[in-house]
Design a protein around this motif. Structure first.
Motif, PDB file in Angstrom:
ATOM      1  N   ALA A 347       0.321   4.520 -14.689  1.00 59.73           N
ATOM      2  CA  ALA A 347      -1.038   4.139 -14.300  1.00 59.73           C
ATOM      3  C   ALA A 347      -1.631   3.175 -15.331  1.00 59.73           C
ATOM      4  N   THR A 348      -1.403   3.449 -16.627  1.00 66.37           N
ATOM      5  CA  THR A 348      -1.924   2.538 -17.659  1.00 66.37           C
ATOM      6  C   THR A 348      -1.227   1.192 -17.584  1.00 66.37           C
ATOM      7  N   LEU A 349       0.075   1.200 -17.283  1.00 66.61           N
ATOM      8  CA  LEU A 349       0.797  -0.075 -17.147  1.00 66.61           C
ATOM      9  C   LEU A 349       0.339  -0.826 -15.904  1.00 66.61           C
ATOM     10  N   SER A 350      -0.095  -0.102 -14.885  1.00 69.45           N
ATOM     11  CA  SER A 350      -0.645  -0.745 -13.696  1.00 69.45           C
ATOM     12  C   SER A 350      -1.952  -1.454 -14.031  1.00 69.45           C
ATOM     13  N   ALA A 351      -2.755  -0.842 -14.902  1.00 72.87           N
ATOM     14  CA  ALA A 351      -3.993  -1.490 -15.339  1.00 72.87           C
ATOM     15  C   ALA A 351      -3.689  -2.791 -16.072  1.00 72.87           C
ATOM     16  N   VAL A 352      -2.672  -2.778 -16.910  1.00 75.79           N
ATOM     17  CA  VAL A 352      -2.271  -3.993 -17.632  1.00 75.79           C
ATOM     18  C   VAL A 352      -1.767  -5.052 -16.653  1.00 75.79           C
ATOM     19  N   ARG A 353      -1.026  -4.609 -15.644  1.00 81.30           N
ATOM     20  CA  ARG A 353      -0.527  -5.540 -14.631  1.00 81.30           C
ATOM     21  C   ARG A 353      -1.681  -6.215 -13.901  1.00 81.30           C
ATOM     22  N   LEU A 354      -2.708  -5.450 -13.567  1.00 73.26           N
ATOM     23  CA  LEU A 354      -3.863  -6.022 -12.869  1.00 73.26           C
ATOM     24  C   LEU A 354      -4.592  -7.030 -13.753  1.00 73.26           C
ATOM     25  N   MET A 355      -4.645  -6.763 -15.062  1.00 72.28           N
ATOM     26  CA  MET A 355      -5.244  -7.737 -15.969  1.00 72.28           C
ATOM     27  C   MET A 355      -4.438  -9.030 -15.968  1.00 72.28           C
ATOM     28  N   ALA A 356      -3.108  -8.899 -16.034  1.00 73.04           N
ATOM     29  CA  ALA A 356      -2.251 -10.088 -16.021  1.00 73.04           C
ATOM     30  C   ALA A 356      -2.463 -10.909 -14.753  1.00 73.04           C
ATOM     31  N   ASP A 357      -2.652 -10.212 -13.623  1.00 71.39           N
ATOM     32  CA  ASP A 357      -2.904 -10.905 -12.358  1.00 71.39           C
ATOM     33  C   ASP A 357      -4.188 -11.731 -12.414  1.00 71.39           C
ATOM     34  N   SER A 358      -5.144 -11.298 -13.227  1.00 69.25           N
ATOM     35  CA  SER A 358      -6.441 -11.970 -13.276  1.00 69.25           C
ATOM     36  C   SER A 358      -6.441 -13.181 -14.216  1.00 69.25           C
ATOM     37  N   LEU A 359      -5.396 -13.329 -15.008  1.00 66.94           N
ATOM     38  CA  LEU A 359      -5.321 -14.427 -15.977  1.00 66.94           C
ATOM     39  C   LEU A 359      -4.452 -15.561 -15.469  1.00 66.94           C
ATOM     40  N   SER A 360      -4.655 -16.729 -16.029  1.00 71.54           N
ATOM     41  CA  SER A 360      -3.827 -17.881 -15.666  1.00 71.54           C
ATOM     42  C   SER A 360      -2.499 -17.824 -16.411  1.00 71.54           C
ATOM     43  N   TRP A 440     -10.630  14.213  -8.005  1.00 72.77           N
ATOM     44  CA  TRP A 440      -9.713  13.476  -8.898  1.00 72.77           C
ATOM     45  C   TRP A 440      -9.296  12.155  -8.249  1.00 72.77           C
ATOM     46  N   LYS A 441      -8.965  12.216  -6.990  1.00 75.90           N
ATOM     47  CA  LYS A 441      -8.520  11.025  -6.267  1.00 75.90           C
ATOM     48  C   LYS A 441      -9.628   9.981  -6.189  1.00 75.90           C
ATOM     49  N   GLU A 442     -10.831  10.424  -5.919  1.00 74.84           N
ATOM     50  CA  GLU A 442     -11.963   9.500  -5.820  1.00 74.84           C
ATOM     51  C   GLU A 442     -12.213   8.793  -7.145  1.00 74.84           C
ATOM     52  N   LYS A 443     -12.121   9.527  -8.256  1.00 75.64           N
ATOM     53  CA  LYS A 443     -12.307   8.901  -9.564  1.00 75.64           C
ATOM     54  C   LYS A 443     -11.190   7.908  -9.857  1.00 75.64           C
ATOM     55  N   THR A 444      -9.962   8.232  -9.466  1.00 74.07           N
ATOM     56  CA  THR A 444      -8.835   7.307  -9.644  1.00 74.07           C
ATOM     57  C   THR A 444      -9.131   5.984  -8.953  1.00 74.07           C
ATOM     58  N   LYS A 445      -9.630   6.069  -7.738  1.00 69.89           N
ATOM     59  CA  LYS A 445      -9.937   4.847  -6.984  1.00 69.89           C
ATOM     60  C   LYS A 445     -11.047   4.049  -7.656  1.00 69.89           C
ATOM     61  N   ARG A 446     -12.034   4.730  -8.214  1.00 76.10           N
ATOM     62  CA  ARG A 446     -13.126   4.023  -8.897  1.00 76.10           C
ATOM     63  C   ARG A 446     -12.613   3.288 -10.135  1.00 76.10           C
ATOM     64  N   ILE A 447     -11.726   3.920 -10.876  1.00 72.22           N
ATOM     65  CA  ILE A 447     -11.195   3.278 -12.087  1.00 72.22           C
ATOM     66  C   ILE A 447     -10.438   2.021 -11.713  1.00 72.22           C
ATOM     67  N   PHE A 448      -9.553   2.109 -10.723  1.00 73.02           N
ATOM     68  CA  PHE A 448      -8.773   0.925 -10.350  1.00 73.02           C
ATOM     69  C   PHE A 448      -9.644  -0.121  -9.666  1.00 73.02           C
ATOM     70  N   SER A 449     -10.675   0.337  -8.963  1.00 73.94           N
ATOM     71  CA  SER A 449     -11.599  -0.625  -8.339  1.00 73.94           C
ATOM     72  C   SER A 449     -12.298  -1.459  -9.407  1.00 73.94           C
ATOM     73  N   SER A 450     -12.587  -0.860 -10.561  1.00 73.40           N
ATOM     74  CA  SER A 450     -13.239  -1.608 -11.656  1.00 73.40           C
ATOM     75  C   SER A 450     -12.340  -2.692 -12.212  1.00 73.40           C
ATOM     76  N   LEU A 451     -11.041  -2.596 -11.918  1.00 74.07           N
ATOM     77  CA  LEU A 451     -10.068  -3.605 -12.379  1.00 74.07           C
ATOM     78  C   LEU A 451      -9.753  -4.614 -11.271  1.00 74.07           C
ATOM     79  N   GLY A 452     -10.452  -4.493 -10.151  1.00 76.83           N
ATOM     80  CA  GLY A 452     -10.247  -5.452  -9.066  1.00 76.83           C
ATOM     81  C   GLY A 452      -9.207  -5.048  -8.067  1.00 76.83           C
ATOM     82  N   TYR A 453      -8.779  -3.773  -8.097  1.00 75.38           N
ATOM     83  CA  TYR A 453      -7.739  -3.332  -7.152  1.00 75.38           C
ATOM     84  C   TYR A 453      -8.374  -2.832  -5.856  1.00 75.38           C
TER      85      TYR A 453
END
Length: 453
Positions: A347-360, A440-453
């Motif tokens: 999950a933490t690596l997925s957050a990093v992946r989403l950041m990479a997607d947002s960069l040039s 728990w599931k709802e909070k998971t979605k909120r966290i990833f939504s804050s990263l643009g997922y």
């Protein structure tokens, strides 16, 4: 056909789950759409060395390992060398089809029955639980009944896609989650290869890994062995990029290098790189491996996760089946163990992946070239493990941030999300409680939504 357990998909995870459950004395049917002879994709994969001991599988033999790199040289997408990973590599490069055939043989020796050429059409649901699977075998439809069904069908997620939403598992897939990749293992022209090494265009017995050469999430991964007269090339990139197919990019690379010869082994496929499904079990049902989105988001390898999930699922299913019906509550320990451990890391690596997607591509190249991204970060992604930032890397990172202030905000947002996810996944419900899990599931979605997922 009636079994205690039907495992659909004879990949690494499915075979290990079938082996462990058969050893425990249960009647196990292991089904795959491929025949015994054609089982396993013709791709070379990376699998963590430690995982073989974790799931009690013999380490790969010489016939299963195509190359033995001494180091990994990391380049930015612009072609500038960033650093070299020279310590013992944590993973093996393995011919997937050869390894899978060995795993299937282990499952059969343990008592599982293998059925090749059976394509899963969908689950059988009876009285609110999964009770079997409908298969297409040649011209006939056949039904296999079981107390427990395990979906280990990889990218296809053949059962999860058709599972009744009322069973509680939500299968969500977005176009941006899909990666396409292709690889080739080839003969070489020794003279031309030696010339490439002597001129500095290559180094012998090294992996050269270019990060983001075709887009923010892309890689070109290659290896040359002059001694063994072999070379390997893999290209992977997001499916929604406006780029040529990986096969074409491989052919371009081979022409540029000049020493590649006849292709001996090749394959391609699609990979899903999102974080794990939030729920992994239902009444009479478990999901493992890529079907459950358990691929490492940083680089798209899913074999080690599948091996681990198959083993964990079996360990949870054994006592559940021994008690009678495999209910959600009885199977829940698998979900809890996976999500609070490896699932949290991915999950933490997925957050990093989403950041990479947002960069040039240029921003990502600068992060590599100027020390914002270091050996520690890449090593954590390869294993995978929670990132450990060494104090010695601070000065270089600070200088890199000073030169690239545009990445500070997305990096800060990502680091905050990483810390939150690590804590949040550690709080995955210990026992099945519908309300606690829904929160728990709802909070998971909120966290990833804050990263643009």
């Amino acid at each position: 056909m009636d079994f205690d357990v039907v495992v659909v998909g004879a990949g690494p995870g499915g075979c290990i789950a079938a082996r462990d459950l058969a050893r425990a004395g249960f009647q196990v049917g292991l089904f795959d759409s491929d025949t015994r002879e054609n089982l396993g994709k013709t791709v070379i994969i990376e699998a963590e060395k430690v995982m073989f001991d974790t799931v009690s599988v013999t380490h790969p033999n010489a016939e299963e390992i195509p190359y033995h790199p001494k180091s990994v040289r990391i380049f930015s997408g612009r072609g500038k060398e960033a650093f070299v990973l020279q310590k013992e590599l944590p993973s093996y490069g393995i011919y997937l089809d050869r390894m899978v055939k060995r795993f299937r043989a282990d499952a059969e020796k343990s008592g599982a029955k293998f059925f090749g050429g059976f394509r899963a059409l969908g689950p059988v649901v009876s009285e609110g639980r999964v009770a079997g699977v409908v298969f297409q075998n040649r011209e006939q439809k056949q039904e296999a009944r079981a107390r427990l069904v395990i979906d280990a069908t990889g990218f296809n997620a053949a059962l999860l896609r058709k599972l009744d939403p009322g069973l509680g598992i939500e299968f969500e897939e977005k176009p941006g989650d899909i990666v396409v990749a292709a690889n080739q293992f080839c003969e070489i022209d020794p003279a031309k290869a030696e010339q490439a090494v002597s001129s500095g265009r290559r180094k012998d017995e090294e992996v050269w890994n270019y990060l983001s050469p075709y887009g923010s999430y892309s890689t070109r991964y290659s290896h040359l062995s002059v001694k063994n007269k072999r070379a390997y090339i893999l290209v992977g990139l997001k499916a929604d990029y406006d780029m040529p197919a990986p096969d074409e990019l491989i052919e371009r690379f081979k022409r540029e290098q000049g020493y590649y010869g006849k292709s001996l082994y090749r394959g391609k496929g699609s990979i899903r790189i999102r974080h794990s499904l939030e729920r992994l079990v239902a009444d009479g049902f478990m999901a493992i491996g890529e079907a459950a989105c358990q691929v490492i988001p940083a680089h798209g390898s899913g074999v080690s996760s599948a091996m681990y999930a198959g083993h964990l699922a079996a360990q949870a299913a054994i006592p559940a089946l021994s008690k009678g019906q495999a209910t959600t509550a009885e199977l829940w320990p698998y979900a809890r163990e996976y999500q609070s451990g490896r699932g949290a890391v991915l999950a933490t690596l997925s957050a990093v992946r989403l950041m990479a997607d947002s960069l040039s591509q240029d921003q990502l190249a600068a992060m590599l070239e100027q020390g914002i991204m270091t050996e520690d970060d890449l090593s954590s992604a390869f294993v995978p493990a929670f990132a450990k930032i060494s104090i010695s890397s601070f000065p270089r990172r600070i200088i890199g941030f000073a030169k690239n202030s545009g990445v500070i905000r997305p990096m800060a947002r990502t680091l905050k999300a990483v810390a939150t996810l690590r804590f949040h996944y550690g709080k995955y419900p210990r026992a099945y409680d519908p309300q606690e899990f829904a929160a728990w599931k709802e909070k998971t979605k909120r966290i990833f939504s804050s990263l643009g997922y």
